[in-house]
Write an enzyme that holds these catalytic residues in place. Structure first.
Site, PDB file in Angstrom:
ATOM      1  N   CYS A  62     -27.361 -12.907  18.563  1.00 43.58           N
ATOM      2  CA  CYS A  62     -26.213 -12.115  18.984  1.00 43.58           C
ATOM      3  C   CYS A  62     -25.248 -11.809  17.880  1.00 43.58           C
ATOM      4  O   CYS A  62     -25.350 -12.460  16.868  1.00 43.58           O
ATOM      5  CB  CYS A  62     -25.373 -12.632  20.032  1.00 43.58           C
ATOM      6  SG  CYS A  62     -26.546 -13.123  21.419  1.00 43.58           S
ATOM      7  N   ARG A 100     -28.642  -7.345  15.124  1.00 48.44           N
ATOM      8  CA  ARG A 100     -28.977  -8.689  15.599  1.00 48.44           C
ATOM      9  C   ARG A 100     -28.809  -8.990  17.072  1.00 48.44           C
ATOM     10  O   ARG A 100     -29.588  -9.973  17.580  1.00 48.44           O
ATOM     11  CB  ARG A 100     -27.569  -9.592  15.263  1.00 48.44           C
ATOM     12  CG  ARG A 100     -27.519  -9.542  13.714  1.00 48.44           C
ATOM     13  CD  ARG A 100     -26.702 -10.497  13.189  1.00 48.44           C
ATOM     14  NE  ARG A 100     -26.671 -10.755  11.720  1.00 48.44           N
ATOM     15  CZ  ARG A 100     -27.140 -11.976  11.255  1.00 48.44           C
ATOM     16  NH1 ARG A 100     -27.080 -13.012  12.337  1.00 48.44           N
ATOM     17  NH2 ARG A 100     -27.355 -12.153   9.937  1.00 48.44           N
ATOM     18  N   TRP A 142     -28.027 -10.371  22.727  1.00 47.69           N
ATOM     19  CA  TRP A 142     -29.518 -10.434  22.926  1.00 47.69           C
ATOM     20  C   TRP A 142     -29.523 -11.474  24.027  1.00 47.69           C
ATOM     21  O   TRP A 142     -29.333 -12.588  23.815  1.00 47.69           O
ATOM     22  CB  TRP A 142     -29.996 -10.823  21.550  1.00 47.69           C
ATOM     23  CG  TRP A 142     -31.660 -10.670  21.695  1.00 47.69           C
ATOM     24  CD1 TRP A 142     -32.472  -9.653  21.317  1.00 47.69           C
ATOM     25  CD2 TRP A 142     -32.505 -11.976  22.023  1.00 47.69           C
ATOM     26  NE1 TRP A 142     -33.717 -10.097  21.591  1.00 47.69           N
ATOM     27  CE2 TRP A 142     -33.772 -11.428  21.783  1.00 47.69           C
ATOM     28  CE3 TRP A 142     -32.270 -13.191  22.388  1.00 47.69           C
ATOM     29  CZ2 TRP A 142     -34.853 -12.462  22.145  1.00 47.69           C
ATOM     30  CZ3 TRP A 142     -33.202 -14.129  22.633  1.00 47.69           C
ATOM     31  CH2 TRP A 142     -34.699 -13.347  22.576  1.00 47.69           C
ATOM     32  N   ASN A 170     -22.435 -17.289  20.669  1.00 45.74           N
ATOM     33  CA  ASN A 170     -23.737 -17.103  20.217  1.00 45.74           C
ATOM     34  C   ASN A 170     -24.426 -18.532  20.310  1.00 45.74           C
ATOM     35  O   ASN A 170     -23.783 -19.317  20.054  1.00 45.74           O
ATOM     36  CB  ASN A 170     -23.908 -16.684  18.610  1.00 45.74           C
ATOM     37  CG  ASN A 170     -23.461 -15.142  18.282  1.00 45.74           C
ATOM     38  OD1 ASN A 170     -23.278 -14.505  19.276  1.00 45.74           O
ATOM     39  ND2 ASN A 170     -23.565 -14.976  17.094  1.00 45.74           N
ATOM     40  N   GLY A 171     -25.702 -18.499  20.719  1.00 43.34           N
ATOM     41  CA  GLY A 171     -26.496 -19.671  20.962  1.00 43.34           C
ATOM     42  C   GLY A 171     -26.754 -19.930  22.297  1.00 43.34           C
ATOM     43  O   GLY A 171     -26.615 -19.180  23.196  1.00 43.34           O
ATOM     44  N   LYS A 201     -46.319  -6.282  12.186  1.00 46.11           N
ATOM     45  CA  LYS A 201     -45.413  -5.196  11.856  1.00 46.11           C
ATOM     46  C   LYS A 201     -45.701  -3.975  12.989  1.00 46.11           C
ATOM     47  O   LYS A 201     -44.934  -3.259  13.647  1.00 46.11           O
ATOM     48  CB  LYS A 201     -45.539  -4.276  10.463  1.00 46.11           C
ATOM     49  CG  LYS A 201     -45.073  -5.075   9.490  1.00 46.11           C
ATOM     50  CD  LYS A 201     -43.400  -4.733   9.254  1.00 46.11           C
ATOM     51  CE  LYS A 201     -43.008  -5.902   9.970  1.00 46.11           C
ATOM     52  NZ  LYS A 201     -42.702  -7.341   9.228  1.00 46.11           N
ATOM     53  N   GLU A 210     -44.804  -4.976  16.504  1.00 47.96           N
ATOM     54  CA  GLU A 210     -43.387  -5.159  16.661  1.00 47.96           C
ATOM     55  C   GLU A 210     -42.487  -3.894  16.929  1.00 47.96           C
ATOM     56  O   GLU A 210     -41.558  -3.813  17.734  1.00 47.96           O
ATOM     57  CB  GLU A 210     -42.677  -5.682  15.327  1.00 47.96           C
ATOM     58  CG  GLU A 210     -41.648  -6.378  15.274  1.00 47.96           C
ATOM     59  CD  GLU A 210     -41.024  -6.973  13.837  1.00 47.96           C
ATOM     60  OE1 GLU A 210     -41.946  -6.671  12.904  1.00 47.96           O
ATOM     61  OE2 GLU A 210     -40.305  -7.680  14.065  1.00 47.96           O
ATOM     62  N   HIS A 245     -67.708 -14.209  15.508  1.00 44.55           N
ATOM     63  CA  HIS A 245     -67.486 -15.599  16.576  1.00 44.55           C
ATOM     64  C   HIS A 245     -66.733 -15.207  17.538  1.00 44.55           C
ATOM     65  O   HIS A 245     -66.269 -15.850  18.345  1.00 44.55           O
ATOM     66  CB  HIS A 245     -66.808 -16.434  15.509  1.00 44.55           C
ATOM     67  CG  HIS A 245     -67.589 -17.049  14.460  1.00 44.55           C
ATOM     68  ND1 HIS A 245     -68.717 -17.521  14.547  1.00 44.55           N
ATOM     69  CD2 HIS A 245     -67.450 -16.796  13.182  1.00 44.55           C
ATOM     70  CE1 HIS A 245     -69.210 -17.899  13.501  1.00 44.55           C
ATOM     71  NE2 HIS A 245     -68.662 -17.323  12.294  1.00 44.55           N
ATOM     72  N   LYS A 250     -32.598  -9.527  15.135  1.00 47.26           N
ATOM     73  CA  LYS A 250     -32.849  -9.625  13.619  1.00 47.26           C
ATOM     74  C   LYS A 250     -32.950 -11.223  13.201  1.00 47.26           C
ATOM     75  O   LYS A 250     -33.856 -11.578  12.475  1.00 47.26           O
ATOM     76  CB  LYS A 250     -31.822  -8.949  12.938  1.00 47.26           C
ATOM     77  CG  LYS A 250     -32.222  -9.003  11.344  1.00 47.26           C
ATOM     78  CD  LYS A 250     -33.338  -8.196  10.800  1.00 47.26           C
ATOM     79  CE  LYS A 250     -33.670  -8.287   9.344  1.00 47.26           C
ATOM     80  NZ  LYS A 250     -35.159  -8.008   8.876  1.00 47.26           N
TER      81      LYS A 250
HETATM   82  C1  AGP Z   1     -40.445  -9.688  11.065  1.00 49.65           C
HETATM   83  O1  AGP Z   1     -40.886  -8.309  11.133  1.00 49.65           O
HETATM   84  C2  AGP Z   1     -39.580 -10.323  12.295  1.00 49.65           C
HETATM   85  N1  AGP Z   1     -38.481  -9.880  12.397  1.00 49.65           N
HETATM   86  C3  AGP Z   1     -39.516 -11.909  12.549  1.00 49.65           C
HETATM   87  O2  AGP Z   1     -41.055 -12.040  12.493  1.00 49.65           O
HETATM   88  C4  AGP Z   1     -38.800 -12.662  11.381  1.00 49.65           C
HETATM   89  O3  AGP Z   1     -39.510 -12.671  10.018  1.00 49.65           O
HETATM   90  C5  AGP Z   1     -38.792 -14.174  11.744  1.00 49.65           C
HETATM   91  O4  AGP Z   1     -37.857 -14.235  13.015  1.00 49.65           O
HETATM   92  C6  AGP Z   1     -38.332 -15.179  10.703  1.00 49.65           C
HETATM   93  O5  AGP Z   1     -36.982 -14.664  10.369  1.00 49.65           O
HETATM   94  P1  AGP Z   1     -36.214 -15.492   9.222  1.00 49.65           P
HETATM   95  O6  AGP Z   1     -37.156 -15.063   7.974  1.00 49.65           O
HETATM   96  O7  AGP Z   1     -34.922 -14.816   8.977  1.00 49.65           O
HETATM   97  O8  AGP Z   1     -36.101 -17.000   9.214  1.00 49.65           O
END
Ligand code: AGP
Length: 613
Positions: free
Chosen positions: A2, A27, A74, A99-100, A490, A493, A509, A608
């Site tokens: 968040c 975020r 979030w 946040n958290g 990607k 996502e 396999h 993010k």
């Molecule tokens: C990738 O496109 C994602 N947003 C996600 O997998 C990201 O790489 C992951 O959450 C790790 O984040 P960080 O690199 O900030 O630790």
């Protein structure tokens, strides 16, 4: 996950808060809210959806205040509803953003209900608001109330509290979720990320774990985890103010894809030439030279999540092939909850764009207690928790990455890991020929990426064929297998198309059973020693009626036909081929998402920076 913004000033702070939220929206973006104190009156406005929905709901009646807090959410506890959006209030007097996760929110909730508090949301955060209200029955000092309250919380929090009866004050507490104080002139600010405050200040104090602080217009008082009053360093930020702009691109993701040649140049600058690595480029550990640690390293353990994990898997191939050192890579959320063995002279490497990923931070903490010789973080954010808590750090210099889908952060991580391969390899019989070949490959990489980006229109055209598909397979071999994994991540996502990656030797396999004309198969095919093996795997798919999209080296002799569409990728050094082949896969997912009309920069259900477990 968040975003938090706060301000205490003489002027109306509502626009500062909204602008801050917009800059943090990547975020968390399922709901947003703001609480303001104006002439001892507390107003709270919350809306489901993007920050713009909140901005649209603000008017002259509810949009005034000299002290305020704001939040973009979030969801973790409680669905996406207005009632669950922050800020949460208690007694119409206290307002809280958080946040958290407060893990012991259930017993706290029961205790507070028994004391007569009514809950209006399903969130863990509301327990903070009522806990403060309860403690304030026995004190009139908000700072002391927050200090007492956080002692009862288990879990992670970055939280900000305000009390309408002391209107020129914010009290904040940090444990497991970052908070930064922004210093103004006659006004002060607060946010979960400096990015939110760049329009109003460049002077920051980064709070440390366990800090509780009181912020007024003219003062900042910080109490550390031992209860001592402390002074923290004021840092002048050099993050670009306009990093939050799209610079004419339709999406941040596209901007960030196109920025890659430039940020790669930055990442390499002053660190490497065609003749070799510069000395001392890995940040000094507190008591030991990084190079001395690399000289002793016999085993490398890499820990990361998501895209950063894929960078780590690529590095395993490089470290073992070029630097002659054993390496294992593990997802942080797995590592932190299992017993693992630490061979002698082990170096721990964590990789993270944000440096605030909860699982990666927890894994680092655990590893530091488990006998690793030293810890190195490869990170994009200076001053982040990961950087501060690692013995050695190496910044990737990608610049702020706003798109939730990581692009330039990944390719700069790969460049950093290739430099680490050189730094460790020099102590492990890496031949001069290999050393020079990798150096040349890296130095010429930015130009190679520019060449590769020129494939965009061809890939945009190809993306048309994906828009009605529901599933896809990505194939690669060797150090291109993690690139296939990253390509699949990607695509799923941002386009919501199910995508899986396989090392192509694994096809027979099991996954071959999936092949039909409705399952596009994406193949990354550089011209390396595994090319002939890969060609056999391609034939296995063709024989079963599969439709393939092959990103192949110009010299790999693949030709388009009715079952296979070939995109020719510029010939490149083998060592950097994983970085080069990442680009077409990023473009493919971007253009597929564009056709599908998804929210490219803020895909559903994601955030993010994953600062909760
Ligand atoms: C990738 O496109 C994602 N947003 C996600 O997998 C990201 O790489 C992951 O959450 C790790 O984040 P960080 O690199 O900030 O630790």
């Amino acid at each position: 996950m968040c975003g938090i913004v706060g301000a205490v000033a003489e002027r109306n702070v509502v626009q500062i808060l909204l602008e801050g939220l917009k800059r943090l929206e990547y975020r968390g973006y399922d709901s947003a809210g703001v609480a303001l104190i104006n002439n001892d009156a507390l107003s709270v406005v919350r809306r489901i959806g993007k920050v713009q929905a909140l901005a649209d709901a603000i008017d002259d009646n509810n949009g005034k205040g000299t002290t305020g807090i704001a939040h973009t959410r979030w969801a973790t506890h409680g669905g996406v509803t207005e009632a669950n959006a922050h800020p949460h209030a208690s007694e119409g007097r206290f307002a809280v953003v958080h946040n958290g996760i407060i893990e012991n929110h259930k017993p706290l909730r029961e205790m507070l209900k028994a004391k007569g508090y009514t809950f209006n949301s399903d969130t863990d955060t509301e327990t903070i608001a009522h806990s403060i209200a309860l403690i304030m029955q026995t004190t009139d000092d908000l700072l002391s109330a927050v200090q007492q309250a956080v002692k009862t919380f288990e879990g992670a929090y970055g939280t900000v509290v305000m009390d309408k009866t002391t209107p020129n004050k914010l009290v904040v507490a940090r444990s497991g979720s970052p908070l930064v104080i922004g210093l103004g002139i006659g006004e002060n600010f607060l946010a979960s990320d400096q990015m939110a405050l760049l329009p109003v200040t460049r002077r920051f104090i980064f709070l440390e774990e366990g800090d509780v602080a009181e912020i007024t217009r003219t003062s900042v008082t910080i109490i550390d985890s031992t209860g001592e009053k402390v002074e923290r360093e004021i840092v002048e930020s050099n993050v670009e103010h306009d990093a939050g702009d799209k610079a004419g691109y339709r999406h941040y993701m596209l901007k960030e894809i196109y920025e890659q040649p430039h940020v790669l140049r930055n990442a390499l600058k002053g660190r490497i030439t065609a003749d070799g690595l510069e000395d001392g480029i890995f940040g000094q550990s507190s008591n030991e030279n990084a190079d001395d640690i690399f000289a002793k390293t016999k085993y490398v353990k890499i820990i990361a999540c998501g895209t950063s994990y894929h960078a780590g898997v690529t590095a395993k191939y490089w470290l073992e092939q070029y630097a002659n050192v054993q390496c294992d890579v593990e997802i942080a959320s797995e590592f932190r909850y299992r017993k693992s063995f630490v061979p002698a002279n082990s170096l721990l490497v964590t990789i993270s764009q944000s440096g605030e990923t909860a699982d990666t931070l927890a894994a680092l903490k655990l590893a530091k207690e488990s006998g690793y010789m030293s810890s190195l973080s490869i990170c994009n954010v200076d001053g982040s928790s990961l950087v501060r808590e690692s013995a050695i750090s190496f910044l990737t210099r990608a610049g702020a990455e706003i798109g939730v889908a990581s692009t330039k952060a990944f390719t700069t991580q790969l460049a950093a890991l290739l430099m680490l391969t050189l730094a460790i390899g020099k102590h492990n019989n890496m031949s001069e020929e290999t050393n020079l070949s990798i150096c040349n490959a890296l130095v010429t990489l930015p130009a190679k990426l520019e060449e590769t980006l020129s494939l965009a229109s061809e890939i945009e055209d190809l993306a048309e064929e994906f828009s009605d598909k529901h599933h896809s397979l990505f194939l690669g071999r060797g150090d291109q297998y993690p690139i296939a994994m990253e390509g699949a991540l990607k695509l799923k996502e941002i386009s919501y198309i199910h995508a899986e990656a396989y090392a192509s030797g694994e096809l027979k396999h099991g996954p071959l059973a999936l092949i039909d004309a409705d399952m596009p198969v994406i193949v990354v095919a550089p011209n390396n020693e595994l090319l002939e093996k890969l060609k056999s795997n391609v034939e296995e798919v063709r024989a079963r009626g599969g439709i393939m999209y092959v990103f192949a080296d110009q010299e790999a002799e693949f030709e388009s036909d009715e079952t296979m569409r070939v995109v020719q990728v510029p010939h490149t050094y083998e060592s950097v081929a994983p970085i080069v082949y990442t680009i077409p896969l990023q473009l493919l997912s971007y253009y597929v998402a564009l056709i599908k009309g998804t929210d490219v920069d803020q895909p559903r259900n994601l955030a993010k920076s994953v600062t909760v477990e």
